[in-house]
Each structure stands twice: as structure tokens, then as C-alpha cells.
Design a protein around this motif. Structure first.
Motif, short mmCIF file in Angstrom:
data_model
loop_
_atom_site.label_atom_id
_atom_site.label_comp_id
_atom_site.label_asym_id
_atom_site.label_seq_id
_atom_site.Cartn_x
_atom_site.Cartn_y
_atom_site.Cartn_z
N GLU A 96 -9.26 7.60 -7.34
CA GLU A 96 -8.60 6.40 -6.82
C GLU A 96 -8.08 6.62 -5.41
OE1 GLU A 96 -5.36 4.83 -9.24
OE2 GLU A 96 -6.90 4.31 -10.72
N ARG A 97 -7.50 7.81 -5.21
CA ARG A 97 -6.93 8.14 -3.91
C ARG A 97 -8.02 8.16 -2.84
NH1 ARG A 97 -5.57 12.38 -0.83
NH2 ARG A 97 -6.85 13.73 -2.08
N GLN B 259 -3.02 5.32 1.83
CA GLN B 259 -4.04 4.28 1.94
C GLN B 259 -4.06 3.66 3.34
OE1 GLN B 259 -2.25 2.22 -1.39
NE2 GLN B 259 -4.12 2.44 -2.57
N ARG C 278 0.83 -1.21 0.00
CA ARG C 278 0.00 0.00 0.00
C ARG C 278 0.86 1.25 0.00
NH1 ARG C 278 -5.41 -0.24 3.38
NH2 ARG C 278 -6.18 -2.27 2.76
N ALA D 234 -9.18 4.69 -2.02
CA ALA D 234 -8.19 3.99 -1.20
C ALA D 234 -8.24 4.48 0.24
CB ALA D 234 -6.80 4.21 -1.78
#
Lengths: 383, 273
Positions: free
Chosen positions: B261-262, A154, A150, B265
Motif C-alpha cells: 500500500e505504501r 504519500q 494524505r 501511494a
């Protein structure tokens, strides 16, 4: 059969009391100035291998500057810093066997967790299989095995904190510097992590130097605490000594809660020092008051939990006893803090453990109460 | 916001966008005009595009412009990034205010003055005017824009990242390339794109500093327009618009997708812990 005695249960770790011990870090008359501002003032201290040393103080007291000088980001204006007997004052940060965990964690956002941890090893050109093995070991150590691939964004705050720790430990530094490592975590997580830190430090046998402004954190993790103020170490001692035997009003007041009552030494009689408090019609006694003479001004430092509150006068009300009126009560659940106002207008705090379940405590506002304590309870401070 | 937009809002939007895009739209439409007369519609045709491609002078100018823009944008970005680092990192050094003022001055300097002064300089040092003098001139003015863009990113850059790299055994120069540069890369790319566009766009400074064989596209278009607007010019401009539009769209789609996407996540990280 010989009678068994209760020996010391805890391992006694006190290399600072052993003159044959060689310190890992030595600050020799180190001064650091930024223009006219003196951040660190002619400071000398030894830190020993395997020690967990805490620098504690309010912001701007010079504790972070001290840490940054050890990491190599600042150079001392005067004096020397010895690491393992070698003068490192002029050694750049990238050549020091010291690693630091930053307050902001400073994780590289464009790299995975694994790459972050491997970064330092790569700089040393460690062979690839060895890097992989060490990264896996570090991930296991901080329980992040599933998160290696990751990116930092994240991860949750607690996970990031553990990655930062793993990264700073990956090179097995002689000395790990921790700059407010837990400041960004919430209270529950912070408490759990404090114990993890001490366990890790003992398990790895490393020397940790932590900077914090949180006195509870310093008390929990450290073998020794240095209380700093305006670039000097006011007191360096174990957590218990700092709390029970502060050497100044500054330390007594900074660590925990304290009542400070000004007075004058009335008589010294071996293990009994009599103090005449100013403005209070009472007689106080303490077990010792080093470096004092009759008529010196002293401050009696009394921790609130060492003062008993009662409705009836104690058996011997002639010494270490005052009476007053309950001015305020802070009910904290486990404790109740009674603010008692004496006739002279001084307020004295007393903390009582609430050992029984009661909705209403017997002592309430405006009650006339007696405060008493033993001769060992207080400390006489001369500065 | 479930409320319906008022009539006033709708009218504002329509007029605003019409003001911005009507001229461009007209230009594109007329590039497909059959007629030679720019203002008279005579049916659909792509013949002007064919003619444009066969116009060697125009194609040469386009090629010169692309090369000038690429080289000057690249050098300007490097120099601008260095200037931004100096301004942000070295705190208060002697002459900092002067230095930062001097970096920004060309931003507000009239182009005529920049162009004329550069011309005088090139004449004075006896430099043959051509491709490289245009490149130098474009670096001079787009470097300031690059410096501003990179500087705004560096302000929020956490210097402890670089310190962490050094702490882990990385010398300062390598720390810059392995940590700082990748983190500020989006800003550096924007700086490059801005410099590229500025160079593509410039007529005044290029006119002053160019020489034989280094006619840029804006100069070519301008000189042709003086002889009368042809639909061929419309075609060239339409192609330019298409190139810029595709570039901007691609950049914003990439940024948007990365952002989504960030966020996803981050949500996963919070939920998973």
C-alpha cells in the motif's frame, strides 16, 4: 507643474538603523561550548520584528547551534537570549512562542497532513472548530487543499516541505526558525520556493530567521545576512552591502567570486587611496579604505564582473590596469569567465556578459589582454 | 533471472528444507495415528486430540504457560523499551558501557546458570515459588531480547520528530507517547512477540524457578516424555505449531500488505505531482 522626480521605488525597511525600534530577539554575549569546542563565541545581535534574517556560513560555524538555542533545544553556556524583552534562556522549547521548520521536515509519519498541521494547536487545547478552520486556512496558504487526508509518505518532496511550513506557521509564532528549509529540493523548485517564502513572510508580517549554507538563497530571501565563522558573526549587513562592501577577505571570498590582490597603501588623498600591489608592476586606486594608514598591508577585493577585458589598452592605462595572457576560459552560456595570468604569475578572473550571439568569442586562449576597472570597483580590506 | 536452477541448487533446497521440516512433519502425521505406538502407523484418527483436551493436567499447564508468557512478555517489553531508550538517547553517561554490557550479558548466559542463580535468589529472600517466580525469571531473560529489538529501531529514529513535537508545545513525556511510541510501535510489537515465544519455549529456567501448581507446558511435556512418548504429546505439539504458524503468517501478511500500500501511494504521489 513641478517636475516629477524618481523617488525610491522600494519600501525602505531598515529597523536596525532606527534606534527607537525595539528588537524582537536579542542575543546578549551568548557563548555555547560543547566540551572544549566553542560553537558560539560571545555573540550579540538584535533581530527586529518583520525582519527576514539569514544566518549564513559553512557547516560547523555555529549557525545551527544559534538557531537551536533560540528554539530551546540547547541552553547557552553564558549570556542571555531575550525574546520580546524576556529572558528565555531557561524556558523549555514547548513553552516558547517560537516555531521551527526542520531540515528533515520532521513530519509525523503516522499522522495525516491535517493532523500534522493541527498538532501544535491541539497541544494548546484550541477548540475543535477553530483548529479545523486554521488547518483549512494553512492548507490553502500552501496550496495543498486536496492533500489534507494524505500521509506524509504519500507526498512528493516539495509537498512535504510545504506541509512542514504550514505546520510551523499554524500557531502563528512570533518568530519562525527555518533550518536549511530548501536544502532537500532541486534547483528549480528551490528558486521558486525562495520567492514564495519571502512573499509569505511579508503577507503574514512575521519574523523569519533562516539558517543556510547557500549564499544565493540568503541573498534572495533575507533583509539582512549574518556571515558566520567559528562561532562569531564576521559581518551583519544587507545582501547588497555584504556583496559590495565586504568587511574582510573571509566575507568577500564566501559570498560570490572575488579576486584578492595583496598590496600596500602608498598614499591617501581624500577620496583617493593609492595601493601598490606586491609583485605587480602597476598602480591601483580605490575610492576609500577606512581605518588604514600609509604603508599598511591591504588586500584589494575585485569582483570578476567589475573587471573589463580588452585586446587594446584602455585610454588611461596608468592606473587600475594590468595586462596578462588568457590562461583559461569558462564558457557558461550567459557569462564567460576569463582567467588571465599576469606576468607575476597571479591569476585574475574577469566575468563578461555574452550579450551577442557568437559561437566563437573574439578573445581566446593565449591572447594578450588588458584588464581594467574603475576606482569605485574595488574594496581595500585590512583583514 | 530466467535461467533454470541447476540440479545442485534443487538438491540443496530439497535437503535444506527436509532437514528443517521433516521432523515436524513426522510429528504432525503421527499425531493423527490410530495406534498407541508412536512409530507404527495404524490408520487415521483424531482421538489423541480429544484425549488431549480431556487431559486436565495438560490443559492446566497450557493455561499457566499462556498466562506466564503474556504477563512476562508485556512487562519485559516495557522494561526493554525503557532500557533501549536510555542506551540510545542519553549519549555517553557515566557507566554506559557497563550498563549496555550488563543488558546484553543474559543473552549469552547459559540458561542453567540464569535459572540456578534465580532459584538461589528466591530461596534467599524466602519468596514462595510458583506462578510469579516463573514470570519474574522470564522477564529477566526476555527483557534483554526486547531491548535489543527496540534499540535497533531507535538507532534509525529521527530525533527531530520528538523535537518538532516539543517545538509545537508538547511536553517531553507526551511527545514520547504521541510521536515516538507510535512510530516505533512495530518494533515494540516484535519485541513483545519475541518475548512471548521465548517464554512459551522455555523449559530450563522454568524448571528451576517454578513451584507447586505452576507447571508450564514444556515442563509437562518433558515429564510425560520421560515416561514414554504418546501420540497425545504429538497432538499438543501439533497444536502449538499451528498456533505459532498462524501467528507468523498473520504478522507477515499484515506487514506485506502495508508495504504494498505504501509503495502504491508513493508512486501515486510522484505521478500526481
Amino acid at each position: 507643474m513641478a517636475p516629477t522626480t524618481l523617488g525610491p521605488i522600494q519600501r525602505k525597511f531598515a529597523p536596525w538603523d532606527d534606534p527607537s525600534e525595539v528588537p524582537l530577539v536579542r542575543f546578549e554575549n551568548v557563548t555555547k561550548r560543547f566540551g572544549d569546542f566553542v560553537a558560539v563565541d560571545n555573540l550579540s545581535i538584535d533581530i527586529y520584528p518583520r525582519e527576514f534574517f539569514a544566518l549564513l556560513g559553512p557547516s560547523g560555524c555555529g549557525k545551527t547551534t544559534l538557531l537551536r538555542m533560540l528554539a530551546g533545544f540547547e541552553q547557552p553556556t553564558e549570556g542571555r537570549i531575550l525574546l520580546d524583552g524576556q529572558d528565555v534562556s531557561k524556558v523549555p522549547p514547548y513553552r516558547r512562542p517560537v516555531n521551527m521548520m526542520f531540515q528533515s521536515y520532521a513530519l509525523f509519519p503516522h499522522m495525516t497532513v491535517e493532523a500534522n498541521i493541527a498538532f501544535g494547536l491541539k497541544q494548546d487545547r484550541v477548540p475543535k472548530p477553530e483548529i479545523e478552520a486554521r488547518v483549512a486556512e494553512m492548507l490553502k496558504l500552501v496550496r495543498l487543499e486536496q492533500f489534507g487526508k494524505r500521509k506524509p509518505h504519500q507526498l512528493s518532496g516539495g509537498q512535504r516541505q510545504r506541509v512542514a511550513l504550514a505546520r510551523s506557521l499554524a500557531k502563528k509564532p512570533k518568530l519562525l526558525l527555518l533550518d536549511e528549509p530548501l536544502a532537500a529540493l532541486d534547483k528549480k523548485l528551490r528558486e521558486a520556493t525562495q520567492f514564495e517564502l519571502t512573499d509569505l513572510q511579508q503577507e503574514l508580517g512575521l519574523t523569519f530567521l533562516i539558517v543556510t549554507h547557500d549564499q544565493e538563497e540568503a541573498m534572495t530571501v533575507a533583509d539582512r545576512i549574518a556571515v558566520m565563522d567559528h562561532g562569531v558573526m564576521v559581518q551583519v549587513a544587507t545582501p547588497a552591502e555584504i556583496y559590495e562592501q565586504p568587511n574582510s577577505r573571509y566575507v568577500a571570498d564566501f559570498i560570490g567570486d572575488v579576486n584578492l590582490i595583496e598590496g600596500r597603501v602608498a598614499a591617501i588623498d581624500g577620496a583617493r587611496v593609492e595601493i601598490a600591489p606586491s609583485g605587480i608592476d602597476a598602480r591601483f586606486e580605490v575610492a576609500e579604505a577606512p581605518d588604514t594608514a600609509v604603508d599598511d598591508t591591504v588586500w584589494l577585493a575585485l569582483r570578476p564582473e567589475k573587471i573589463a577585458v580588452s585586446m587594446e589598452p584602455p585610454d588611461d592605462a596608468s592606473v587600475n590596469c594590468v595586462s596578462g595572457e588568457v590562461w583559461d576560459i569558462a564558457y557558461l552560456g550567459d557569462l564567460s569567465i576569463y582567467h588571465v595570468r599576469l606576468a607575476s604569475g597571479i591569476t585574475v578572473k574577469s566575468a563578461q556578459t555574452n550579450v551577442t550571439r557568437l559561437i566563437e568569442r573574439p578573445i581566446t586562449w593565449e591572447d594578450k589582454v588588458y584588464l581594467s576597472w574603475t576606482r569605485d570597483a574595488g574594496v581595500a580590506l585590512i583583514r | 533471472m530466467t535461467e533454470r536452477p541447476s540440479l545442485f541448487n534443487i538438491v540443496s533446497v530439497v535437503f535444506g528444507f527436509a532437514f528443517l521440516y521433516l521432523p515436524i512433519l513426522l510429528l504432525i502425521i503421527y499425531s493423527f495415528n490410530e495406534s498407541r505406538l508412536v512409530t507404527v502407523w495404524a490408520g487415521f484418527s483424531t482421538k489423541w486430540y480429544v484425549q488431549m483436551i480431556n487431559n486436565e493436567g495438560l490443559m492446566n499447564a497450557a493455561w499457566v504457560t499462556a498466562r506466564v508468557a503474556f504477563v512476562s512478555a508485556t512487562i519485559a517489553t516495557v522494561l526493554g523499551t525503557l532500557a533501549a531508550i536510555v542506551l540510545i538517547r542519553f549519549g555517553r553517561f557515566r557507566g554506559r558501557t557497563l550498563f549496555s554490557g550488563m543488558i546484553y550479558a543474559p543473552l549469552v548466559m547459559p540458561e542453567v546458570i540464569t535459572g540456578l542463580s534465580l532459584l538461589l535468589l528466591f530461596v534467599a529472600i524466602n519468596l514462595d515459588r510458583g506462578f510469579w517466580t516463573v514470570v519474574i525469571a522470564h522477564i529477566t531473560f526476555s527483557m534483554c531480547f526486547a531491548a535489543v529489538v527496540v534499540q535497533s529501531r531507535l538507532v534509525s529514529f529521527d530525533t527531530s520528530l520528538e523535537e518538532a513535537a516539543m517545538d509545537l508545545g508538547c511536553p517531553p513525556a507526551r511527545a514520547f507517547f504521541s510521536v515516538t511510541l507510535p512510530v516505533i510501535m512495530p518494533a515494540v510489537i516484535s519485541a513483545w512477540m519475541l518475548s512471548f515465544t521465548l517464554s512459551l519455549d522455555d523449559l530450563v529456567i522454568a524448571s528451576f524457578t517454578t513451584g507447586p501448581g505452576a507447571t508450564t507446558l514444556p515442563m509437562k511435556i518433558y515429564s510425560q516424555v520421560r515416561l514414554g512418548v504418546t501420540p497425545e504429546i504429538n497432538a499438543v505439539c501439533s497444536v502449538l505449531i499451528a498456533v505459532v504458524t498462524v501467528g507468523v503468517l498473520a504478522a507477515s501478511i499484515v506487514t506485506k500488505r502495508r508495504e504494498v500500500e505504501r509503495q502504491r501511494a508513493e508512486r501515486a504521489a510522484i505521478a500526481g505531482n
